[in-house]
Write a protein that holds these residues in place. Structure first.
Motif, PDB file in Angstrom:
ATOM      1  N   GLU A   6       0.827  -1.205   0.000  1.00 45.94           N
ATOM      2  CA  GLU A   6       0.000   0.000   0.000  1.00 45.94           C
ATOM      3  C   GLU A   6       0.865   1.260   0.000  1.00 45.94           C
ATOM      4  OE1 GLU A   6      -1.916  -3.318   0.539  1.00 45.94           O
ATOM      5  OE2 GLU A   6      -0.862  -2.688   2.350  1.00 45.94           O
ATOM      6  N   VAL A   7       1.972   1.233   0.757  1.00 45.54           N
ATOM      7  CA  VAL A   7       2.881   2.386   0.772  1.00 45.54           C
ATOM      8  C   VAL A   7       3.552   2.538  -0.597  1.00 45.54           C
ATOM      9  CG1 VAL A   7       4.923   3.401   1.869  1.00 45.54           C
ATOM     10  CG2 VAL A   7       3.243   2.190   3.252  1.00 45.54           C
ATOM     11  N   GLU A   8       3.829   1.426  -1.257  1.00 46.55           N
ATOM     12  CA  GLU A   8       4.405   1.484  -2.600  1.00 46.55           C
ATOM     13  C   GLU A   8       3.435   2.147  -3.586  1.00 46.55           C
ATOM     14  OE1 GLU A   8       6.671   1.070  -6.066  1.00 46.55           O
ATOM     15  OE2 GLU A   8       7.223   1.181  -3.941  1.00 46.55           O
ATOM     16  N   ILE A   9       2.147   1.884  -3.444  1.00 51.72           N
ATOM     17  CA  ILE A   9       1.155   2.535  -4.315  1.00 51.72           C
ATOM     18  C   ILE A   9       1.152   4.048  -4.083  1.00 51.72           C
ATOM     19  CG2 ILE A   9      -1.291   2.666  -4.940  1.00 51.72           C
ATOM     20  CD1 ILE A   9       0.216   0.051  -5.729  1.00 51.72           C
ATOM     21  N   VAL A  10       1.252   4.467  -2.814  1.00 48.65           N
ATOM     22  CA  VAL A  10       1.358   5.898  -2.499  1.00 48.65           C
ATOM     23  C   VAL A  10       2.616   6.472  -3.140  1.00 48.65           C
ATOM     24  CG1 VAL A  10       1.560   7.611  -0.661  1.00 48.65           C
ATOM     25  CG2 VAL A  10       0.086   5.627  -0.340  1.00 48.65           C
ATOM     26  N   ARG A  11       3.719   5.748  -3.016  1.00 58.98           N
ATOM     27  CA  ARG A  11       4.987   6.219  -3.604  1.00 58.98           C
ATOM     28  C   ARG A  11       4.849   6.445  -5.107  1.00 58.98           C
ATOM     29  NH1 ARG A  11       8.779   5.322  -6.861  1.00 58.98           N
ATOM     30  NH2 ARG A  11       7.805   3.404  -7.594  1.00 58.98           N
ATOM     31  N   GLN A  12       4.235   5.486  -5.789  1.00 58.05           N
ATOM     32  CA  GLN A  12       4.080   5.613  -7.237  1.00 58.05           C
ATOM     33  C   GLN A  12       3.250   6.837  -7.604  1.00 58.05           C
ATOM     34  OE1 GLN A  12       2.530   1.862  -8.686  1.00 58.05           O
ATOM     35  NE2 GLN A  12       4.277   0.694  -7.904  1.00 58.05           N
ATOM     36  N   SER A  13       2.181   7.084  -6.854  1.00 62.27           N
ATOM     37  CA  SER A  13       1.326   8.242  -7.117  1.00 62.27           C
ATOM     38  C   SER A  13       2.090   9.544  -6.898  1.00 62.27           C
ATOM     39  CB  SER A  13       0.094   8.212  -6.202  1.00 62.27           C
ATOM     40  OG  SER A  13      -0.718   7.101  -6.472  1.00 62.27           O
ATOM     41  N   LEU A  14       2.803   9.622  -5.777  1.00 66.36           N
ATOM     42  CA  LEU A  14       3.562  10.837  -5.471  1.00 66.36           C
ATOM     43  C   LEU A  14       4.680  11.063  -6.482  1.00 66.36           C
ATOM     44  CD1 LEU A  14       3.956  10.840  -1.582  1.00 66.36           C
ATOM     45  CD2 LEU A  14       2.721  12.511  -2.971  1.00 66.36           C
ATOM     46  N   HIS A  15       5.415  10.016  -6.799  1.00 69.02           N
ATOM     47  CA  HIS A  15       6.527  10.147  -7.744  1.00 69.02           C
ATOM     48  C   HIS A  15       6.034  10.691  -9.091  1.00 69.02           C
ATOM     49  CE1 HIS A  15      10.507   9.281  -9.376  1.00 69.02           C
ATOM     50  NE2 HIS A  15       9.912   8.739 -10.424  1.00 69.02           N
ATOM     51  N   LYS A  16       4.916  10.165  -9.523  1.00 67.65           N
ATOM     52  CA  LYS A  16       4.346  10.597 -10.804  1.00 67.65           C
ATOM     53  C   LYS A  16       3.934  12.066 -10.772  1.00 67.65           C
ATOM     54  CE  LYS A  16       0.520   9.495 -13.958  1.00 67.65           C
ATOM     55  NZ  LYS A  16      -0.648   8.594 -14.173  1.00 67.65           N
ATOM     56  N   LYS A  17       3.433  12.521  -9.637  1.00 71.65           N
ATOM     57  CA  LYS A  17       2.859  13.866  -9.554  1.00 71.65           C
ATOM     58  C   LYS A  17       3.853  14.960  -9.160  1.00 71.65           C
ATOM     59  CE  LYS A  17      -1.567  13.400 -10.549  1.00 71.65           C
ATOM     60  NZ  LYS A  17      -2.245  14.239 -11.568  1.00 71.65           N
ATOM     61  N   ILE A  18       4.838  14.646  -8.304  1.00 69.96           N
ATOM     62  CA  ILE A  18       5.669  15.731  -7.757  1.00 69.96           C
ATOM     63  C   ILE A  18       7.136  15.668  -8.164  1.00 69.96           C
ATOM     64  CG2 ILE A  18       4.111  16.033  -5.796  1.00 69.96           C
ATOM     65  CD1 ILE A  18       6.147  14.634  -4.019  1.00 69.96           C
ATOM     66  N   LYS A  19       7.549  14.650  -8.901  1.00 72.92           N
ATOM     67  CA  LYS A  19       8.930  14.580  -9.370  1.00 72.92           C
ATOM     68  C   LYS A  19       9.272  15.816 -10.208  1.00 72.92           C
ATOM     69  CE  LYS A  19      12.046  11.745 -12.165  1.00 72.92           C
ATOM     70  NZ  LYS A  19      12.137  10.596 -13.105  1.00 72.92           N
ATOM     71  N   LYS A  20      10.452  16.398  -9.954  1.00 69.26           N
ATOM     72  CA  LYS A  20      10.981  17.573 -10.654  1.00 69.26           C
ATOM     73  C   LYS A  20      10.229  18.858 -10.328  1.00 69.26           C
ATOM     74  CE  LYS A  20      12.953  14.936 -14.487  1.00 69.26           C
ATOM     75  NZ  LYS A  20      13.030  14.756 -15.966  1.00 69.26           N
TER      76      LYS A  20
END
Length: 287
Positions: A6-20
């Motif tokens: 579940e934490v990995e799913i959160v990570r994927q969402s955040l990485h996609k949205k806030i990277k850079k």
């Protein structure tokens, strides 16, 4: 509590949205999480550029351009919501716990970007934030924790040597973050069922084949859960409107009284509570 998938799913969402992207402003509405948020927290994060969102165990790790790090642990009830001005999201929750919509209460922190807001919500306030100043300190932070199930370090030699002369039961070890990081109550029960091992068997009594089964099934079941979006116990959706569906794959968890799903096994799934945790297992095929 969210587990590794579940934490990995959160990570994927955040990485996609806030990277850079750079944090323009931080608003703290309640500093009293598990550990109090320091007074200079907002100024420290302001204008920091994010280069990556990674994860270790149940910790989210925000990597900044200048090699600082920001850790987030969701605790028992923490959730992260994303609000996008350019593309309004019907479902703001990056995970599958609690409301898929942004709650009105317990929004303790806001991280504001140019067109995004990331909001940390936590009714029970067992989650926490932590600033790490360099890579060496990041390594030290997790030094006392065991390897992740996906790590090459989680191997037969490590497991066999760790279990020598240990009287504690195997279920307790799977939940012990000093032994292996990221497994929680749901997946421990499923891993032991897949391995045909009784949860209350002493670790020192496990043979090499049983240890190999635990290693293999830990990797397999956690990866399946990630692929299926985690376990959406309350049937909510993430920011893409997707539901975690691994709960449909449960063989023993929350299956008390059901017939065993293993072919040719006529056993019944039993529930036993120890240390305030529910353990589910088949009374027939888990030896």
């Amino acid at each position: 509590m969210p587990e590794l998938p579940e934490v990995e799913i959160v990570r994927q969402s955040l990485h996609k949205k806030i990277k850079k992207k750079s944090i323009k402003k931080v608003i703290i509405r309640n500093r009293n999480l598990r550990f109090k948020i320091p007074s200079d927290f907002e100024s420290f994060l302001k204008n920091k550029k994010i280069i990556e969102v990674s994860r270790f165990s149940k910790y989210l790790i925000i990597h900044f351009q200048n090699e600082d790090y920001f850790l987030i642990h969701l605790g028992m009830s923490g959730t992260i919501h994303i609000l996008d001005k350019k593309k309004p999201l019907k479902f703001t929750n990056t995970s599958f716990y609690h409301s898929p919509f942004l709650p009105k209460k317990h929004n303790h922190a806001e991280f504001i970007f140019d067109s995004l807001k990331v909001i940390y919500n936590d009714p029970r306030r067992f989650g926490f934030f932590e600033i790490i100043n360099n890579y060496q300190d990041l390594q030290k932070r997790f030094k006392l924790m065991g390897p992740e199930p996906f790590s090459d370090k989680f191997n037969l030699n490590y497991v066999v040597n760790y279990f020598k002369k240990k009287n504690k039961d195997i279920k307790s070890f799977l939940l012990d973050q000093r032994f292996v990081s990221g497994i929680g109550n749901i997946y421990a029960s499923e891993i032991l069922f897949a391995s045909k091992i009784n949860p209350f068997k002493k670790a020192k009594r496990l043979n090499k084949n049983e240890c190999l089964d635990i290693i293999s099934n830990s990797k397999k079941i956690l990866q399946q859960a990630i692929n299926k979006g985690g376990s959406s116990i309350r049937d909510f959706k993430d920011i893409s409107g997707n539901k975690g569906t691994f709960q449909k794959e449960f063989k023993v968890y929350q299956q008390e009284g059901a017939n065993c799903k293993r072919t040719k096994c006529k056993g019944i799934i039993k529930k036993k509570i120890t240390s305030n945790r529910s353990t589910f297992f088949c009374v027939s095929c888990q030896k």
